[in-house]
Every structure is written in structure tokens, then in C-alpha cells.
Motif scaffolding. Structure first.
Motif, PDB file in Angstrom:
ATOM      1  N   LYS A  17      90.964  62.283  46.080  1.00  0.00           N
ATOM      2  CA  LYS A  17      90.858  62.827  47.422  1.00  0.00           C
ATOM      3  C   LYS A  17      90.245  64.220  47.421  1.00  0.00           C
ATOM      4  N   LYS A  18      89.316  64.420  48.318  1.00  0.00           N
ATOM      5  CA  LYS A  18      88.672  65.710  48.471  1.00  0.00           C
ATOM      6  C   LYS A  18      89.070  66.290  49.821  1.00  0.00           C
ATOM      7  N   GLU A  19      89.266  67.593  49.851  1.00  0.00           N
ATOM      8  CA  GLU A  19      89.555  68.266  51.106  1.00  0.00           C
ATOM      9  C   GLU A  19      88.252  68.381  51.900  1.00  0.00           C
ATOM     10  N   THR A  20      88.330  68.099  53.182  1.00  0.00           N
ATOM     11  CA  THR A  20      87.162  68.172  54.034  1.00  0.00           C
ATOM     12  C   THR A  20      87.615  68.513  55.447  1.00  0.00           C
ATOM     13  N   SER A  21      86.705  68.840  56.300  1.00  0.00           N
ATOM     14  CA  SER A  21      87.050  69.095  57.694  1.00  0.00           C
ATOM     15  C   SER A  21      85.973  68.515  58.603  1.00  0.00           C
ATOM     16  N   LYS A  22      85.639  67.270  58.384  1.00  0.00           N
ATOM     17  CA  LYS A  22      84.628  66.587  59.171  1.00  0.00           C
ATOM     18  C   LYS A  22      85.229  66.111  60.489  1.00  0.00           C
ATOM     19  N   GLU A  23      84.502  66.310  61.553  1.00  0.00           N
ATOM     20  CA  GLU A  23      84.978  65.876  62.865  1.00  0.00           C
ATOM     21  C   GLU A  23      84.608  64.413  63.085  1.00  0.00           C
ATOM     22  N   GLU A  27     100.301  54.799  70.895  1.00  0.00           N
ATOM     23  CA  GLU A  27      99.570  55.501  69.843  1.00  0.00           C
ATOM     24  C   GLU A  27      98.064  55.442  70.076  1.00  0.00           C
ATOM     25  N   ARG A  28      97.563  54.299  70.542  1.00  0.00           N
ATOM     26  CA  ARG A  28      96.127  54.191  70.855  1.00  0.00           C
ATOM     27  C   ARG A  28      95.737  55.157  71.965  1.00  0.00           C
ATOM     28  N   TYR A  29      96.617  55.344  72.939  1.00  0.00           N
ATOM     29  CA  TYR A  29      96.349  56.266  74.042  1.00  0.00           C
ATOM     30  C   TYR A  29      96.263  57.700  73.520  1.00  0.00           C
ATOM     31  N   VAL A  30      97.178  58.077  72.652  1.00  0.00           N
ATOM     32  CA  VAL A  30      97.159  59.418  72.072  1.00  0.00           C
ATOM     33  C   VAL A  30      95.883  59.618  71.267  1.00  0.00           C
ATOM     34  N   ILE A  31      95.502  58.623  70.489  1.00  0.00           N
ATOM     35  CA  ILE A  31      94.295  58.739  69.663  1.00  0.00           C
ATOM     36  C   ILE A  31      93.049  58.815  70.544  1.00  0.00           C
ATOM     37  N   SER A  32      93.026  58.077  71.644  1.00  0.00           N
ATOM     38  CA  SER A  32      91.844  58.099  72.510  1.00  0.00           C
ATOM     39  C   SER A  32      91.632  59.468  73.160  1.00  0.00           C
ATOM     40  N   LEU A  33      92.704  60.224  73.380  1.00  0.00           N
ATOM     41  CA  LEU A  33      92.591  61.545  73.998  1.00  0.00           C
ATOM     42  C   LEU A  33      92.517  62.684  72.977  1.00  0.00           C
ATOM     43  N   ALA A  34      92.668  62.385  71.731  1.00  0.00           N
ATOM     44  CA  ALA A  34      92.829  63.412  70.699  1.00  0.00           C
ATOM     45  C   ALA A  34      91.503  63.923  70.152  1.00  0.00           C
ATOM     46  N   ASP A  35      91.588  65.121  69.598  1.00  0.00           N
ATOM     47  CA  ASP A  35      90.507  65.669  68.781  1.00  0.00           C
ATOM     48  C   ASP A  35      90.790  65.226  67.357  1.00  0.00           C
ATOM     49  N   MET A  36      89.861  64.458  66.772  1.00  0.00           N
ATOM     50  CA  MET A  36      90.102  63.895  65.447  1.00  0.00           C
ATOM     51  C   MET A  36      89.285  64.627  64.394  1.00  0.00           C
ATOM     52  N   LYS A  37      89.969  64.992  63.318  1.00  0.00           N
ATOM     53  CA  LYS A  37      89.302  65.626  62.188  1.00  0.00           C
ATOM     54  C   LYS A  37      89.744  64.940  60.906  1.00  0.00           C
ATOM     55  N   ALA A  38      88.789  64.745  60.019  1.00  0.00           N
ATOM     56  CA  ALA A  38      89.097  64.176  58.696  1.00  0.00           C
ATOM     57  C   ALA A  38      89.565  65.323  57.811  1.00  0.00           C
ATOM     58  N   ILE A  39      90.794  65.223  57.336  1.00  0.00           N
ATOM     59  CA  ILE A  39      91.368  66.272  56.503  1.00  0.00           C
ATOM     60  C   ILE A  39      91.064  66.012  55.036  1.00  0.00           C
ATOM     61  N   LYS A  40      91.230  64.760  54.609  1.00  0.00           N
ATOM     62  CA  LYS A  40      90.967  64.368  53.231  1.00  0.00           C
ATOM     63  C   LYS A  40      89.955  63.235  53.237  1.00  0.00           C
ATOM     64  N   GLU A  41      89.316  63.058  52.083  1.00  0.00           N
ATOM     65  CA  GLU A  41      88.273  62.037  52.000  1.00  0.00           C
ATOM     66  C   GLU A  41      88.278  61.419  50.611  1.00  0.00           C
ATOM     67  N   THR A  42      88.147  60.102  50.560  1.00  0.00           N
ATOM     68  CA  THR A  42      87.915  59.404  49.304  1.00  0.00           C
ATOM     69  C   THR A  42      86.552  58.738  49.413  1.00  0.00           C
ATOM     70  N   ALA A  43      86.214  57.925  48.462  1.00  0.00           N
ATOM     71  CA  ALA A  43      84.918  57.262  48.480  1.00  0.00           C
ATOM     72  C   ALA A  43      84.783  56.301  49.652  1.00  0.00           C
ATOM     73  N   LYS A  44      85.913  55.713  50.094  1.00  0.00           N
ATOM     74  CA  LYS A  44      85.834  54.689  51.127  1.00  0.00           C
ATOM     75  C   LYS A  44      86.644  54.972  52.379  1.00  0.00           C
ATOM     76  N   ALA A  45      87.376  56.086  52.438  1.00  0.00           N
ATOM     77  CA  ALA A  45      88.249  56.302  53.588  1.00  0.00           C
ATOM     78  C   ALA A  45      88.403  57.779  53.915  1.00  0.00           C
ATOM     79  N   TYR A  46      88.820  58.032  55.161  1.00  0.00           N
ATOM     80  CA  TYR A  46      89.165  59.361  55.633  1.00  0.00           C
ATOM     81  C   TYR A  46      90.651  59.392  55.967  1.00  0.00           C
ATOM     82  N   PHE A  47      91.286  60.540  55.769  1.00  0.00           N
ATOM     83  CA  PHE A  47      92.631  60.765  56.277  1.00  0.00           C
ATOM     84  C   PHE A  47      92.445  61.595  57.536  1.00  0.00           C
ATOM     85  N   ILE A  48      92.696  60.975  58.674  1.00  0.00           N
ATOM     86  CA  ILE A  48      92.387  61.580  59.964  1.00  0.00           C
ATOM     87  C   ILE A  48      93.643  62.160  60.586  1.00  0.00           C
TER      88      ILE A  48
END
Length: 117
Positions: free
Chosen positions: A54-60, A77-98
Motif C-alpha cells: 500500500k502506498k499513501e496517496t491523496s487522489k480525488e 450508505e449509498r446516499y452518504v457516498i453520493s453526497l460525499a467528497d471522496m479521496k483515495a488515502i491508500k493505493e495498491t496495484a488494483k485498488a484504492y482505499f477511499i
């Protein structure tokens, strides 16, 4: 991660055969040589995998695919996510931790890169 067992065995035999068989010295048994060869192989794998982790990142993140949200989250939860500002905190080769932050709460989740925009 798979280990190359043939290479490990070859290294163990090389170490075992390279010992000078003077019986006054403390010689390693083949089992000890094999154990040391496995130890070296595991250290190599650990060293190689730590650089890929995992790499630290701050991609929007602008959006996540609807089918992924429907599959993994309930309606609130879908409603909260639809209104949220999403940022990728961690990153692997195939996924983001949002981290999705909105006025209604914060939700953190792993998401494949293929479903993120």
C-alpha cells in the motif's frame, strides 16, 4: 506469492556440498542448509512484496460505479457516498482505499480501480 522450490533446493545443496568435510569442524546437516535456504527465499519475497504494498496517496475520486455501490452498501450508505467528497488515502496495484466524507458521516472502504472515475 509462490516460491521457486527448485532454486531453494539447489541453493541448499550448494551450501551443503561447499562445506569442507573435515570432521573436526561443526558441519551443518542438510536439514539446516535447507532451512537457511528457505529463510533467504522468504526474506527476498518479503523485501519484494513490501515495495508493492500500500502506498499513501491523496487522489480525488469523482465517482464510483453504481453496481459496485449497490452490491456492497445499503441505501443509507449509498446516499452518504453520493453526497460525499471522496479521496483515495491508500493505493495498491488494483485498488484504492477511499475515505468518503459528508455532512451525514464518513465511510471508508476498499474499491477496485476499475470502478472508480
Amino acid at each position: 506469492m509462490r516460491y521457486n522450490r527448485a532454486e531453494i533446493m539447489k541453493k541448499a545443496w550448494e551450501v551443503y556440498k561447499s562445506q569442507n568435510f573435515n570432521y573436526k569442524k561443526n558441519l551443518w546437516s542438510f536439514a539446516k542448509c535447507l532451512k537457511e535456504a528457505w529463510k533467504v527465499a522468504k526474506e527476498e519475497v518479503r523485501r519484494n512484496s513490501s515495495s508493492v504494498e500500500k502506498k499513501e496517496t491523496s487522489k480525488e475520486i469523482k465517482a464510483v460505479a453504481d453496481w459496485f455501490l449497490k452490491k456492497n452498501f445499503d441505501q443509507n450508505e449509498r446516499y452518504v457516498i453520493s453526497l460525499a467528497d471522496m479521496k483515495a488515502i491508500k493505493e495498491t496495484a488494483k485498488a484504492y482505499f477511499i475515505n468518503a466524507v459528508s455532512d451525514f458521516g464518513t465511510i471508508s472502504f476498499w474499491c477496485p480501480k476499475s470502478v472508480c472515475c
